[in-house]
Design a protein around this motif. Structure first.
Motif, PDB file in Angstrom:
ATOM      1  N   LYS A   1       0.703  -1.391  -0.023  1.00  0.00           N
ATOM      2  CA  LYS A   1       0.021  -0.087   0.020  1.00  0.00           C
ATOM      3  C   LYS A   1       0.843   1.365   0.082  1.00  0.00           C
ATOM      4  CE  LYS A   1      -4.320  -1.845   1.494  1.00  0.00           C
ATOM      5  NZ  LYS A   1      -5.293  -1.920   2.925  1.00  0.00           N
TER       6      LYS A   1
ATOM      7  N   ASN B   1      -5.146  -3.086   9.120  1.00  0.00           N
ATOM      8  CA  ASN B   1      -5.565  -3.338   7.641  1.00  0.00           C
ATOM      9  C   ASN B   1      -6.480  -4.148   7.474  1.00  0.00           C
ATOM     10  OD1 ASN B   1      -2.828  -2.389   8.295  1.00  0.00           O
ATOM     11  ND2 ASN B   1      -3.011  -1.252   6.442  1.00  0.00           N
ATOM     12  N   GLY B   2      -7.661  -3.710   6.529  1.00  0.00           N
ATOM     13  CA  GLY B   2      -8.555  -4.694   6.070  1.00  0.00           C
ATOM     14  C   GLY B   2      -9.339  -5.510   6.882  1.00  0.00           C
ATOM     15  N   THR B   3      -9.528  -4.864   8.139  1.00  0.00           N
ATOM     16  CA  THR B   3     -10.352  -5.844   9.079  1.00  0.00           C
ATOM     17  C   THR B   3     -11.845  -5.357   8.793  1.00  0.00           C
ATOM     18  OG1 THR B   3     -10.252  -3.820  10.726  1.00  0.00           O
ATOM     19  CG2 THR B   3      -8.975  -5.820  11.105  1.00  0.00           C
ATOM     20  N   GLY B   4     -12.208  -4.272   7.846  1.00  0.00           N
ATOM     21  CA  GLY B   4     -13.691  -4.107   7.590  1.00  0.00           C
ATOM     22  C   GLY B   4     -14.167  -2.863   8.388  1.00  0.00           C
ATOM     23  N   LYS B   5     -13.237  -1.772   8.332  1.00  0.00           N
ATOM     24  CA  LYS B   5     -13.641  -0.606   9.083  1.00  0.00           C
ATOM     25  C   LYS B   5     -14.541   0.458   8.115  1.00  0.00           C
ATOM     26  CE  LYS B   5      -9.116   0.615   9.619  1.00  0.00           C
ATOM     27  NZ  LYS B   5      -9.043  -0.761   9.137  1.00  0.00           N
ATOM     28  N   THR B   6     -14.099   0.408   6.797  1.00  0.00           N
ATOM     29  CA  THR B   6     -15.082   1.096   5.970  1.00  0.00           C
ATOM     30  C   THR B   6     -16.200   0.389   5.601  1.00  0.00           C
ATOM     31  OG1 THR B   6     -13.097   1.829   4.732  1.00  0.00           O
ATOM     32  CG2 THR B   6     -14.961   2.375   3.590  1.00  0.00           C
ATOM     33  N   THR B   7     -16.316  -0.751   5.530  1.00  0.00           N
ATOM     34  CA  THR B   7     -17.476  -1.558   5.186  1.00  0.00           C
ATOM     35  C   THR B   7     -18.326  -1.447   6.448  1.00  0.00           C
ATOM     36  OG1 THR B   7     -16.251  -3.295   4.173  1.00  0.00           O
ATOM     37  CG2 THR B   7     -18.317  -3.962   4.772  1.00  0.00           C
TER      38      THR B   7
ATOM     39  N   ASP C   1      -9.946   7.830   5.955  1.00  0.00           N
ATOM     40  CA  ASP C   1      -8.947   6.926   5.551  1.00  0.00           C
ATOM     41  C   ASP C   1      -8.469   7.438   4.149  1.00  0.00           C
ATOM     42  OD1 ASP C   1      -7.562   5.155   4.372  1.00  0.00           O
ATOM     43  OD2 ASP C   1      -8.839   3.396   4.553  1.00  0.00           O
TER      44      ASP C   1
ATOM     45  N   ARG D   1      -5.698   4.890   1.922  1.00  0.00           N
ATOM     46  CA  ARG D   1      -5.990   3.886   0.681  1.00  0.00           C
ATOM     47  C   ARG D   1      -7.116   4.595  -0.328  1.00  0.00           C
ATOM     48  NH1 ARG D   1     -10.261   0.044   0.553  1.00  0.00           N
ATOM     49  NH2 ARG D   1     -10.903   0.510   2.370  1.00  0.00           N
TER      50      ARG D   1
ATOM     51  N   GLY E   1      -6.115   1.887   7.793  1.00  0.00           N
ATOM     52  CA  GLY E   1      -5.746   0.817   8.811  1.00  0.00           C
ATOM     53  C   GLY E   1      -4.411   0.870   9.251  1.00  0.00           C
TER      54      GLY E   1
ATOM     55  N   LYS F   1     -16.219 -10.530   9.952  1.00  0.00           N
ATOM     56  CA  LYS F   1     -16.003 -11.731   9.443  1.00  0.00           C
ATOM     57  C   LYS F   1     -16.267 -13.070  10.434  1.00  0.00           C
ATOM     58  CE  LYS F   1     -12.601  -8.930   6.759  1.00  0.00           C
ATOM     59  NZ  LYS F   1     -11.340  -9.041   6.352  1.00  0.00           N
TER      60      LYS F   1
ATOM     61  N   ASP G   1     -18.889 -14.499   9.812  1.00  0.00           N
ATOM     62  CA  ASP G   1     -19.255 -15.562   9.140  1.00  0.00           C
ATOM     63  C   ASP G   1     -18.368 -16.700   8.454  1.00  0.00           C
ATOM     64  OD1 ASP G   1     -18.693 -12.948   8.004  1.00  0.00           O
ATOM     65  OD2 ASP G   1     -18.750 -13.955   5.937  1.00  0.00           O
TER      66      ASP G   1
ATOM     67  N   GLY H   1     -20.168  -8.469  12.578  1.00  0.00           N
ATOM     68  CA  GLY H   1     -20.095  -8.311  11.224  1.00  0.00           C
ATOM     69  C   GLY H   1     -20.280  -9.826  10.722  1.00  0.00           C
TER      70      GLY H   1
ATOM     71  N   GLY I   1     -21.204 -10.953   7.172  1.00  0.00           N
ATOM     72  CA  GLY I   1     -21.066 -11.229   5.828  1.00  0.00           C
ATOM     73  C   GLY I   1     -20.719  -9.621   5.237  1.00  0.00           C
ATOM     74  N   GLU I   2     -20.523  -9.752   3.853  1.00  0.00           N
ATOM     75  CA  GLU I   2     -20.287  -8.630   2.782  1.00  0.00           C
ATOM     76  C   GLU I   2     -21.398  -7.545   2.470  1.00  0.00           C
ATOM     77  OE1 GLU I   2     -16.630  -8.722   0.569  1.00  0.00           O
ATOM     78  OE2 GLU I   2     -17.243 -10.629   0.310  1.00  0.00           O
TER      79      GLU I   2
HETATM   80  N1  LIG Z   1     -17.095 -12.097   5.108  1.00  0.00           N
HETATM   81  C1  LIG Z   1     -17.217 -10.936   5.488  1.00  0.00           C
HETATM   82  N2  LIG Z   1     -16.429  -9.926   4.744  1.00  0.00           N
HETATM   83  C2  LIG Z   1     -16.321  -8.736   5.429  1.00  0.00           C
HETATM   84  C3  LIG Z   1     -16.977  -8.216   6.453  1.00  0.00           C
HETATM   85  N3  LIG Z   1     -16.677  -7.022   6.892  1.00  0.00           N
HETATM   86  C4  LIG Z   1     -15.785  -6.798   5.912  1.00  0.00           C
HETATM   87  N4  LIG Z   1     -15.556  -7.669   4.792  1.00  0.00           N
HETATM   88  C5  LIG Z   1     -14.736  -7.440   3.512  1.00  0.00           C
HETATM   89  O1  LIG Z   1     -13.508  -7.424   4.196  1.00  0.00           O
HETATM   90  C6  LIG Z   1     -12.692  -6.635   3.201  1.00  0.00           C
HETATM   91  C7  LIG Z   1     -12.135  -5.472   3.707  1.00  0.00           C
HETATM   92  O2  LIG Z   1     -12.927  -4.530   4.142  1.00  0.00           O
HETATM   93  P1  LIG Z   1     -12.793  -3.008   3.936  1.00  0.00           P
HETATM   94  O3  LIG Z   1     -14.082  -2.385   4.770  1.00  0.00           O
HETATM   95  O4  LIG Z   1     -12.057  -2.531   2.951  1.00  0.00           O
HETATM   96  O5  LIG Z   1     -11.401  -2.761   5.398  1.00  0.00           O
HETATM   97  P2  LIG Z   1     -10.827  -1.782   6.149  1.00  0.00           P
HETATM   98  O6  LIG Z   1     -10.680  -2.021   7.411  1.00  0.00           O
HETATM   99  O7  LIG Z   1     -11.621  -0.366   5.810  1.00  0.00           O
HETATM  100  O8  LIG Z   1      -9.565  -1.582   5.050  1.00  0.00           O
HETATM  101  P3  LIG Z   1      -8.195  -0.670   5.201  1.00  0.00           P
HETATM  102  O9  LIG Z   1      -8.854   0.582   5.074  1.00  0.00           O
HETATM  103  O10 LIG Z   1      -7.170  -1.141   4.135  1.00  0.00           O
HETATM  104  O11 LIG Z   1      -7.413  -1.035   6.466  1.00  0.00           O
HETATM  105  C8  LIG Z   1     -13.777  -6.035   2.145  1.00  0.00           C
HETATM  106  O12 LIG Z   1     -13.758  -7.266   0.905  1.00  0.00           O
HETATM  107  C9  LIG Z   1     -14.977  -6.430   2.782  1.00  0.00           C
HETATM  108  O13 LIG Z   1     -16.336  -6.766   2.039  1.00  0.00           O
HETATM  109  C10 LIG Z   1     -17.680  -9.405   7.247  1.00  0.00           C
HETATM  110  O14 LIG Z   1     -18.367  -9.290   8.288  1.00  0.00           O
HETATM  111  N5  LIG Z   1     -17.938 -10.320   6.623  1.00  0.00           N
END
Ligand SMILES: Nc1nc2c(ncn2[C@@H]2O[C@H](COP(=O)(O)OP(=O)(O)OP(=O)(O)O)[C@@H](O)[C@H]2O)c(=O)[nH]1
Length: 472
Positions: free
Chosen positions: A56, A281-287, A309, A312, A365, A425, A427, A450, A452-453
């Motif tokens: 990144k 990173n990538g834990t799902g913060k934005t989602t 953020d 990214r 992240g 995640k 799920d 969380g 799911g997506e």
């Molecule tokens: N299966 C599943 N996937 C999830 C869940 N929450 C988030 N995701 C997936 O995880 C991936 C990363 O999610 P982001 O929201 O981009 O993560 P982030 O923490 O904002 O990432 P950074 O900003 O890079 O740190 C994406 O593909 C989401 O769809 C969940 O509860 N279940």
């Protein structure tokens, strides 16, 4: 007594002692092996996160170079006699984007940003007073020392706005997804505990199953001991009684009386109530920020999103998409790698002016071992607090990371203070046990999960629904 009898007794006693000692030693080495495997998994996760961070950083560098080039081109365009409208004054790539988006009514024209706005001054003042020069240095490096422009993306027309799912549907989804996830540890425990005569090795299996599910060493031992002394399990009972005993103990461990309401939902919440999302990173913060906005909209609350953020590139776009679906405006920087504190400041100022119920600020992240990035989080909080008090800091943990999540949680708690955990995640993980260990060690409740997506795959954490999900 005859000599032979005495010798035989002595031999039997010696053999028994050897077997007992051997058993104890084997048990210890087995536990050591589990812990070693756990540590190896943690190290692997750290390595993976560090590699992702490096990729990144390289991407951000390239983008910064592109932005600088675009800026230089814009300066040249400014000097040209034909470049008179706002779009033409913006950098070429941004001008094209602005023109397209303005045409669809999606985004307002680019904000001029040559002179510092009062908010930028506020942030600069904070930068000067921030104790960690290293943290500020990093964020300014990310901003590339260029002027920062923050804009508010308006909501789309009413007919495009979706209706989020209600609480009942979310809990049903949670239960269904957890019961469908592969190898839920509750089922494995139930299978062992319904055996007719539970042996020592069965109890070891119970403890191992809990350890493997990330329940944590202390809690695993505690729960195993409780089950060992429960007559419904040890007596010749029926499976329904065993299940009820297990359910009761698990719900108690997860904590059924803990207050898990989001602070924004409490009667004494500030208005706007500010929530900051943090995590590695990538834990799902934005989602989660997007899903959370939906959740509040479903409750009839007015919401604003702040895209802090800025590291990214796609994060702000991602947030904008989430916001647009439920009619929530997003405050974002119009350039990549801007100072995240500046965006947080603008977002809190705009949320205050608009008098919304909730402002959710998404952050980049960061690895918990990067001190300067952790300091940056502190700065984001302090700068936001110049406008509004922060009611909630939600640590977003990936349930599949297992016990490494604990190390993350501790550092984030120290750096910015956390008021709740979102476990994502679930799920995709058989390791829901982290719910128990994270709460036990941090004393901070898991407030949301969380599963799911999908847009409505975020549910309030309810111990009974969670335990039913892993036992069904
Ligand atoms: N299966 C599943 N996937 C999830 C869940 N929450 C988030 N995701 C997936 O995880 C991936 C990363 O999610 P982001 O929201 O981009 O993560 P982030 O923490 O904002 O990432 P950074 O900003 O890079 O740190 C994406 O593909 C989401 O769809 C969940 O509860 N279940």
């Amino acid at each position: 007594m005859e000599n032979n009898t005495i010798i035989a007794i002595v031999v039997v006693v010696i053999i028994a002692a050897v077997l007992i000692i051997g058993g104890i030693l084997m048990d210890k080495s087995r536990k050591r092996a589990i812990r070693r495997a756990d540590e190896a998994a943690k190290a692997k996760a750290d390595e993976r996160l560090a590699a992702e961070r490096a990729v990144k950083a390289a991407e951000a560098k390239t983008k910064q170079a592109e932005a600088e080039e675009a800026e230089a081109q814009a300066q040249a365009a400014k000097q040209s006699p034909v470049a008179t409208n706002t779009a033409a004054q913006a950098p070429p790539t941004q001008a094209a984007e602005t023109a397209t988006k303005a045409g669809t009514g999606e985004l307002p024209p680019a904000q001029p940003s040559a002179s510092p706005t009062p908010s930028e001054e506020g942030v600069k003042e904070e930068s000067a007073s921030t104790p960690s020069a290293e943290g500020v240095g990093e964020s300014e490096a990310r901003a590339g020392g260029s002027p920062r422009a923050v804009e508010e993306v308006p909501v789309p027309a009413n007919e495009q706005i979706e209706k989020p799912a209600g609480r009942k549907t979310r809990l049903e989804t949670l239960r269904a997804k957890l019961s469908k996830s592969s190898n839920p540890f509750g089922k494995a425990l139930f299978t062992i505990l319904t055996k007719d005569n539970l042996t020592e090795s069965d109890w070891e299996d119970v403890e191992d199953t809990l350890l493997m599910a990330d329940v944590g060493a202390e809690a695993s031992e505690e729960l195993t001991e409780k089950m060992r002394t429960d007559a419904r399990v040890t007596g010749k009972s029926n499976p329904a009684e065993v299940k009820e005993a297990l359910r009761g103990e698990l719900v108690a461990m997860v904590g059924k009386d803990t207050d898990r309401r989001l602070n924004a939902d409490k009667p004494d919440a500030h208005r706007p109530s500010v929530i900051i999302m943090v995590g590695v990173n990538g834990t799902g913060k934005t989602t989660t920020a997007g899903k959370l906005a939906r959740l509040f909209v479903g409750q009839g609350k007015s919401v604003m999103l702040g895209a802090a953020d800025t590291f990214r590139a796609a994060a702000a776009d991602q947030l904008e998409t989430w916001g647009a679906k439920v009619g929530v405006p997003v405050v974002r920087s119009d350039r990549d790698s801007a100072d995240p504190a500046s965006v947080a400041f603008e977002a809190s100022q705009k949320a205050k002016e608009a008098d919304v119920d909730v402002l959710i600020i998404d952050t980049a992240g960061r690895l918990q071992n990067k001190a300067n990035l952790m300091d940056e989080l502190g700065k984001i909080r302090r700068v936001t607090e110049k406008n509004l008090p922060v009611d909630e800091v939600l640590l977003v943990l990936d349930a599949t990371t297992g016990q490494n999540g604990m190390a993350q949680a501790k550092v984030f708690a120290e750096a910015i203070g956390i008021t709740g955990v979102v476990l994502t995640k679930l799920d995709g993980s058989a390791k829901g046990g982290i719910v128990i260990s994270v709460q036990k060690e941090l004393g901070v409740p898991v407030k949301l999960v969380g599963v799911g997506e999908g847009p409505d795959d975020l549910a309030p954490f309810e111990p009974a629904a969670f335990v039913d999900g892993i036992l069904e």
